[in-house]
Design an enzyme around this catalytic site. Structure first.
Site, mmCIF file in Angstrom:
data_model
loop_
_atom_site.group_PDB
_atom_site.id
_atom_site.type_symbol
_atom_site.label_atom_id
_atom_site.label_comp_id
_atom_site.label_asym_id
_atom_site.label_seq_id
_atom_site.Cartn_x
_atom_site.Cartn_y
_atom_site.Cartn_z
ATOM 1 N N ASP A 175 0.819 -1.216 0.000
ATOM 2 C CA ASP A 175 0.000 0.000 0.000
ATOM 3 C C ASP A 175 0.855 1.269 0.000
ATOM 4 O OD1 ASP A 175 -2.472 1.376 0.031
ATOM 5 O OD2 ASP A 175 -3.317 -0.056 1.455
ATOM 6 N N ASP A 226 -9.630 3.663 -3.649
ATOM 7 C CA ASP A 226 -10.381 2.450 -3.323
ATOM 8 C C ASP A 226 -11.790 2.476 -3.905
ATOM 9 O OD1 ASP A 226 -8.177 1.699 -1.920
ATOM 10 O OD2 ASP A 226 -9.118 1.747 0.059
#
EC number: 3.2.1.22
Length: 474
Positions: free
Chosen positions: A150, A210
């Site tokens: 991430d 996202d």
């Protein structure tokens, strides 16, 4: 206006990654398929969740249709020990990560884990920035097969392609140093033009913020619209159409070994309609995105299960040519939905055996007839070309979908998936396509004559998805 500083950074960066990439690992020959806990469970993770999910995926036949990676996302650790090594949370994972890996491998799955190229993960746990070699060794020691990496708490190490490239390359090199094959999945949200440099160091890369289980709902938390592929602030709560439109120009930068990742599938998550779920699954498949289930597979509804198990669509995603479909045209329509959105699109792409995939996407609020001309489907062909002067048989890739009654019987255990669902473990998609396995080709529904057209009716927020096969000449 051209940003010459940015362009210079890209050129310099490209010069460093031309040729054989130091991170090339032989993985990612087709887009990854699997399951990830984040979209449904977030930080509510545990050994029991993973093992019970593995059992369920196997029992439903989803492993054998191709969903092999089981990926544990954030919130699994309890910091670092006195030597600086990562420590799993002993309450959530009382037997450690090697036990989880052994269980998965024993069931013919592959084990994925998560970290962040920052001081902390997105949920505030220990990140891997400046700990790349130690953490790569931890993953290898625990026989991890996949790393989702991430972008949170990155200490401001972004802003140019080279800056982000170097930060993510550190983990790439550390993983390679372990000599364990680990699929490397970047999750830097498309920041700093990842699609230009991702293939030099990784097997896939996220292209946006996202996803959320909304078809086409604008959200201020996902501030860039679908035309802004180089979004300076990716955000989150991005709709399916928002992400798809961002992906439209990026297919040219993906292929065998390195894929654009449009985020986890929201089929079975939230309140999408059946047509929206089919459209979502179809479009992720044809652009060759990762196909990672985001739902709780232990509680799937029949219609969502039948979508996840649609082999004729997955065969497009897993086609050995690895060529993402491209968006040929995009048009706005007056029939907007409750969020003021309405557009239609044509997508088309080549397949390994000479076939063609075609998607007519209706983002409008009403069912509508849609037309695709051969000269648009074969956008790079010229008048007199073999493609335009051929007759094409049209196969509907959703026509042979299992019905809800059959899906329900499988879900409750009254019927086995063996013999009903395609088994890519026994016969790979590449071999099945060569063998002309009918389960991978859909159902013939029509023919397009030379210089002709495809005319179909597409439901609101739905898709018509077809495989074109050239008719044999006598």
């Amino acid at each position: 206006m051209i940003n010459f500083s940015l362009l210079t950074s890209i050129v310099l960066l490209a010069s460093k990654v031309v040729g054989v990439s130091p991170s090339y690992n032989g993985l990612g020959l087709t887009p990854q398929m699997g399951w990830n806990n984040w979209n449904t469970f977030a930080c509510n993770v545990s050994e029991d969740l993973l093992l019970s999910t593995v059992d369920r995926i196997a029992a439903l036949g989803l492993r054998d249709i191709g969903y092999h990676y089981v990926i544990l996302d954030d919130c699994w650790s309890d910091g670092r020990d006195s030597d600086g090594m990562l420590v799993p949370d002993s309450t959530k994972f009382p037997n450690g990560m090697k036990h989880v890996a052994d269980y998965l491998h024993g069931k013919d799955f592959l084990f994925g884990m998560y970290s962040s190229a920052g001081e902390y993960t997105c949920a505030g746990y220990a990140g891997s920035l400046d700990h790349e070699e130690d953490d790569a060794a931890f993953f290898a020691k625990n026989e991890v097969d996949y790393l989702k990496y991430d972008n949170c708490y990155n200490r401001g190490q972004f802003g140019t392609p080279e800056t982000s490239f170097n930060r993510y390359r550190a983990m790439s090199e550390a993983l390679n140093k372990t000599e364990r094959p680990i699929f490397y999945s970047l999750c830097n949200w498309g920041q700093d033009l990842t699609f230009y440099w991702g293939s030099g160091i990784a097997n896939s890369w996220r292209i946006s913020g996202d996803i959320t289980a909304e078809f086409d709902r604008p959200d201020s938390r996902c501030p860039c619209d679908g035309d802004e592929y180089d979004c300076p602030y990716a955000g989150f709560h991005c709709s399916i159409m928002n992400i798809l439109n961002k992906a439209a120009p990026m297919g040219q930068n993906a292929g065998v070994g390195g894929w654009n990742d449009l985020d986890c599938l929201e089929v079975g998550v939230g309140n999408l309609t059946d047509d929206e779920e089919k459209a979502h699954f179809s479009m992720w498949a044809i652009v060759k995105s990762a196909m990672v289930i985001g739902a709780d597979v232990r509680n799937l509804k029949p219609s969502s299960f039948s979508i996840y198990s649609q082999a004729s669509v997955l065969a497009i995603n897993q086609d050995p040519a690895g060529a993402p479909a491209i968006r040929v045209w995009r048009r706005y329509v007056p029939e907007t939905d409750q969020h003021g959105q309405g557009e239609v699109q044509l997508w088309s792409g080549p397949l390994d055996n000479g076939d063609r995939v075609v998607a007519l996407l209706n983002g409008g609020a009403k069912e509508r007839p849609m037309v695709a001309y051969l000269e648009d489907i074969f956008i790079d062909s010229f008048v007199g070309s073999e493609e335009l002067s051929s007759t094409w048989n049209v196969y509907d890739l959703w026509a042979n979908r299992i019905d809800d009654s059959t899906a329900s019987q499988i879900l409750v255990g009254n019927r086995t998936a063996n013999g009903l669902l395609y088994n890519a473990t026994q016969l790979s998609y590449a071999d099945g396509l060569k063998a002309n396995d009918t389960r991978l080709f859909g159902e013939k529904v029509g023919t397009i004559e030379p210089y002709g057209l495809l005319n179909v009716t597409v439901p609101a927020h739905g898709v018509g998805l077809f495989r074109l096969r050239r008719e044999s000449r006598k």
